[in-house]
Design a protein around this motif. Structure first.
Motif: not given
Length: 260
Positions: A194, A197, A201
């Motif tokens: 994703d 995401q 991160r």
């Protein structure tokens, strides 16, 4: 002080009529390219084309050295002797240095690939063999090749002892164990797909210097460079999302091997 980080991608991993990844587009996103040297992927023509693309975009060139394992894409451990491995690393870097020079570029660092990368986190003899190869090349050619690796690893210690400069790497799209190592690709959650995401991160890695492990715990990390794998499905979208997130937050993207 403005935060800055390098983005690197494994590149040039085509072979003959078989191709992997969109290197040309990726070169417009990353600041460093780890170019396959023929042992796990890559061939002379692919190496030259990839170096040409890197030079055109001002991207730093690194040697993505590996075990001699085309069939396994270099992801399997090989029990090579120290001499065999040292010579194999020198051979691969030397080939890429020659090809890069034909395109107006130069090799500035080394990033081991796959099975070798994972082995030299703990394998003392193989870590020493890689460190020895880099130190010997630097002495013989007057270069200053550095190594890109995981922090708190055996290769970090051996390289520093050999006088080889060390830079630390984190992985945008890979799961982490609570010990700060990469989760095996055989495990659930090993690769994250994703883009939103992944971008979040990476921002956490750079700003907060930590990553959330697969068990939910926070793991401290230091990263001079963030890897966005060129062979991950949707790699270009992932890399683009990461770079946009960083720059939108005021983090500069620049090659670690050019003075970061």
């Amino acid at each position: 002080m403005t935060l800055a980080v390098d983005l690197n991608s494994d590149s040039g991993e085509a072979y003959g009529s078989w191709s992997m990844g969109d290197d040309e587009t990726m070169m417009g996103i990353v600041s460093s390219a780890n170019i396959a040297c023929g042992y796990h992927a890559g061939d002379p023509s692919v190496m030259r084309a990839t170096c040409t693309a890197a030079v055109a975009q001002g991207v730093a060139i690194g040697a993505h050295v590996a075990y001699p394992d085309l069939a396994g894409f270099g992801r399997r451990f090989m029990d090579m002797t120290a001499t065999e491995l040292t010579d194999a690393v020198i051979y691969q870097i030397g080939a890429l240095q020659a090809v890069a020079s034909m395109t107006g570029g130069q090799v500035t660092y080394c990033k081991p690939h796959g099975g070798l990368y994972n082995a030299i986190v703990h394998h003392e003899a193989q870590a020493q063999a890689v460190a020895t190869a880099l130190a010997e090349l630097n002495r013989a050619s007057g270069t200053n090749l550095s190594v890109l690796c995981l922090p708190n690893s055996e290769i970090e210690r051996r390289a520093k002892d050999a006088g080889v400069e060390v830079f630390y790497e984190a992985f945008a799209d890979r799961g982490y164990t609570p010990q700060g190592t990469l989760l095996s690709r055989r495990e659930t959650g090993a690769v994250i797909h994703d883009p939103v995401q992944v971008a979040e991160r990476v921002l956490r890695m750079v700003v907060d210097r930590e990553v959330i492990a697969v068990d939910g715990n926070r793991v401290a990390l230091e990263a001079d460079s963030i890897c966005v794998h060129g062979d991950t499905p949707g790699a270009v979208a992932l890399a683009g999302a990461v770079r946009s997130k960083l720059e939108d937050t005021g983090v500069q993207v620049r090659a670690f091997s050019k003075g970061l």
